[in-house]
Design an enzyme around this catalytic site. Sequence first.
Site, short mmCIF file in Angstrom:
data_model
loop_
_atom_site.label_atom_id
_atom_site.label_comp_id
_atom_site.label_asym_id
_atom_site.label_seq_id
_atom_site.Cartn_x
_atom_site.Cartn_y
_atom_site.Cartn_z
N GLU A 116 -12.01 2.13 -2.56
CA GLU A 116 -11.27 2.37 -3.69
C GLU A 116 -10.25 3.06 -2.59
O GLU A 116 -10.63 3.39 -1.76
CB GLU A 116 -11.67 3.33 -4.86
CG GLU A 116 -12.70 3.97 -3.89
CD GLU A 116 -13.49 5.54 -4.92
OE1 GLU A 116 -12.66 6.64 -5.27
OE2 GLU A 116 -14.10 5.34 -4.79
N LYS A 118 -8.31 6.04 -1.55
CA LYS A 118 -8.63 7.43 -1.38
C LYS A 118 -7.02 8.27 -2.16
O LYS A 118 -6.16 7.74 -0.93
CB LYS A 118 -8.10 8.07 -0.28
CG LYS A 118 -9.36 9.25 0.10
CD LYS A 118 -10.02 8.97 1.10
CE LYS A 118 -10.58 11.16 1.67
NZ LYS A 118 -8.86 12.03 1.41
N ASP A 120 -4.39 10.69 -2.27
CA ASP A 120 -4.14 12.15 -1.90
C ASP A 120 -3.42 13.28 -2.46
O ASP A 120 -2.89 13.46 -2.80
CB ASP A 120 -3.16 12.38 -0.74
CG ASP A 120 -3.50 12.95 0.66
OD1 ASP A 120 -3.99 13.95 0.61
OD2 ASP A 120 -2.11 12.87 1.38
N TYR A 232 -13.90 9.49 -10.38
CA TYR A 232 -14.22 8.51 -9.10
C TYR A 232 -15.71 9.04 -9.06
O TYR A 232 -16.87 8.46 -7.91
CB TYR A 232 -13.85 8.14 -7.49
CG TYR A 232 -13.97 9.07 -7.33
CD1 TYR A 232 -14.86 10.64 -6.71
CD2 TYR A 232 -12.81 10.34 -6.73
CE1 TYR A 232 -14.80 11.46 -6.01
CE2 TYR A 232 -12.14 11.68 -6.25
CZ TYR A 232 -13.38 12.55 -5.78
OH TYR A 232 -13.07 13.45 -5.31
N LYS A 320 -9.33 5.84 7.28
CA LYS A 320 -7.54 6.80 6.97
C LYS A 320 -6.42 6.05 7.80
O LYS A 320 -6.70 4.59 8.45
CB LYS A 320 -7.93 8.29 7.48
CG LYS A 320 -8.95 8.89 7.19
CD LYS A 320 -8.96 9.84 6.25
CE LYS A 320 -7.79 10.62 6.26
NZ LYS A 320 -8.39 11.77 6.39
N CYS A 414 35.30 18.65 12.92
CA CYS A 414 34.32 17.26 13.04
C CYS A 414 33.83 16.39 14.47
O CYS A 414 34.59 16.58 15.70
CB CYS A 414 35.34 16.18 12.90
SG CYS A 414 35.32 14.40 12.96
N CYS A 417 35.96 14.02 16.22
CA CYS A 417 37.53 14.29 16.50
C CYS A 417 38.06 15.11 17.06
O CYS A 417 39.26 15.35 16.60
CB CYS A 417 38.70 13.06 15.78
SG CYS A 417 38.81 14.04 13.49
N CYS A 432 35.09 14.99 7.51
CA CYS A 432 36.13 14.68 8.26
C CYS A 432 37.68 13.95 7.85
O CYS A 432 37.13 12.87 7.19
CB CYS A 432 36.26 13.97 9.97
SG CYS A 432 37.50 13.86 10.24
N CYS A 437 40.54 8.89 12.29
CA CYS A 437 39.29 9.68 12.68
C CYS A 437 38.06 8.27 13.91
O CYS A 437 37.90 7.66 12.44
CB CYS A 437 38.00 10.40 12.03
SG CYS A 437 36.21 11.06 13.06
O1 JCF Z 1 -9.62 9.42 -4.10
C1 JCF Z 1 -10.62 9.98 -3.67
N1 JCF Z 1 -9.73 11.50 -3.03
C2 JCF Z 1 -11.86 10.49 -3.37
C3 JCF Z 1 -11.93 11.22 -2.21
C4 JCF Z 1 -12.10 8.51 -4.00
C5 JCF Z 1 -13.84 9.17 -3.37
O2 JCF Z 1 -14.64 8.17 -4.01
C6 JCF Z 1 -14.84 10.46 -2.61
C7 JCF Z 1 -13.64 11.41 -2.18
C8 JCF Z 1 -14.41 12.26 -1.67
C9 JCF Z 1 -15.87 12.82 -1.35
N2 JCF Z 1 -15.83 10.25 -2.77
C10 JCF Z 1 -16.63 11.25 -2.38
C11 JCF Z 1 -17.80 11.33 -2.36
#
Ligand code: JCF
Length: 681
Positions: A116, A118, A120, A232, A320, A414, A417, A432, A437
């Site tokens: 999936e 991740k 933020d 999740y 990441k 400016c 010029c 300006c 110019c």
């Molecule tokens: O989407 C996420 N930030 C995310 C974090 C999704 C996951 O399935 C995660 C997680 C952090 C720990 N699963 C675990 C076990």
Amino acid sequence: MSDIQKKLANLRAEINYHLYRYHTLDDPLISDFEYDQLMNELRRLEAEHPDLVTPDSPTQRVGAEPLEGFEKIIHPIPMTSLGNAFNDQDMANWLTRIERLLPEGVTVADLEFVVEPKIDGLAVALTYENGLLIQGATRGNGIEGENVTANVRTIKNVPLRIPTSPNGPPAPARIEVRGEVYMPVADFEKFNQQQLAKEKKVFANPRNAAAGSLRQLDSKITARRPLAMFSYAVGYVEGAEIRTQKEALDYLSALGFAVNPDILHTGDFQEVLNFIHTWMERRNQLPYDADGTVVKINNFNLQQHLGVVGNAPRWAIAYKFPAREATTKLWEIKTNVGRTGQITPYANLEPVNIGGVTVRQASLHNFDDLAKKDIREGDTVVVKRAGDVIPQVVKPILDLRPAGSQPYQPPTRCPACGEPAVRLGDEVALFCINAACPAQLVRQIEYFVSRGAMDIDGFGIRVGDQLAQAGLVTDIADIYFLTRDQLLSLEGFADKKADNLLAAIEASKQQPFERVLIGLGIRYVGGTVAGLLVDAFPSMEALQQATQADLEAVEGIGPRIAESIVEWFKRPANLALIKKLGRAGVALAAVQPSGKAAERSQSLAGLTFVITGVLPTWSRDQATEFIRQHGGKATGSVSAQTDYLVAGEKAGSKLTKAQALGIPILDETGLRDLAAPMTKT
Ligand code: JCF
């Protein structure tokens, strides 16, 4: 239960179901008006019977009394973090480690994975007792989090009672649902814009915005923030049997939680890697910020067997994405002069690698923004590089500010010029206003010859710079009076290059009036507006005669655009420029399409298009013009009224939205074919 209690319970269930259809499924069954009527009815009944208000009532999503501080919550089962992988080799190593630890009789070939994006955001755990949401906690340090129940209740796609829909499975006796609270990127941008307009704090990224919004002591503030949650995982459940991650996701979805639709379940590790790379490339198209992908072993027995080391499970890993932000030293603040004379600040940075690209300069937006954030030379700053946009300085890190640093002072002159820099009206920018110019001239030439305007091949910014420096071009019309000898006098020009450029300049005289209009660089007059103007005022003379009211009478032209056009034609230097362009033989009136062209020009009549991303051969203005010439309409934002999305490379949220709305998607060739299927060879 009394009759009135039953009535209230039914009404709440009905409204909660419609909220679920709207916010979780994106598929409402009733109109906003009908929804409002149900809510009004509920509010009325609850006002009559205040003792019967329940915590799962949709009227309770508006926030409660502010808290003094957050209560600490110990998680019954720790919320682990994840180990990280940064490349395919790290992933292969992860799989090898797992292989060695598998129980007798199980091989890597037996493994199934769930992958999936991740999100933020901010991890939370929600506890439901007999279907009722009784607690929401932040992850905190994984062992101990904060009680943010009142805040979580305001998140529109968080069910206050499960199941949310009448055909869902029965609620388990007790369940802890884990997930990520986030702010969708589009909402984040809108939110920041509103904050800026109100001179309030802006957030550096959607993650900070989500965290800042969820950790408000006043949940009424949280209620006004556009938060959402993806679920999740199940921390624990009493009264249901779940054996795999896939089953957990399906179960959560059936109970009425929002589960990320972009999740892959596969037994093929190569497919896992492909999925990761696809999303890495397309991360800008996701409606939420993702900082990577999460890969999990599907089977819970295997998860149990593999166990946890430290605070990270062996059965899961985060791959990441390359970073989008970095910190570096800001060496100096410099300024640039644009085509309209606008002076803008930018930063020279100590070179820093962000997501594989070395960044040396970054935008500082404008002087107001710079002052508000108090960014200074010598500061260590956060720099963001999102997708294909210019890197930006987000904020200074105040703890690292050197002693004796001084606030930045905008220039008074400016930088190109040396004439005084001025603030025009209530504009935030500095300008300006010297018509001679040189920096402005170079930018004007660059714009006039660009693909979206006169489209003169081989005429780049360097040539413009050379011509302006040599004094051969003092306004854009001068390029039509250049001689071969003059070009040959420039460095790097030999016979062939001079002839090619002269031919390209000559050919540009065939460009339609609309392109000339675009090329003048009148503020707010880009491709779309130029098209509208040419339809209503088919010659320069007609446009020049148009009053503010005449212009505003055109659909799509507002007072701001109209004023800008009227002001432009008031300036004698501009009128002289038009005369000179006319003498050069440039089109100052539209040619009516006739014969076959006129017939063809209606093939897109009645259709509305949105163009997004980078097309292979056309600029966005050119595509817009093409659509208009065939009787169609191009607009800026995707809605149910959009008939087609024309998408190029690096299409972003518009593509995602169009896909969500089921709007057909064309590429550039598809658009051509649609307009003129007969001419296809
Ligand atoms: O989407 C996420 N930030 C995310 C974090 C999704 C996951 O399935 C995660 C997680 C952090 C720990 N699963 C675990 C076990």
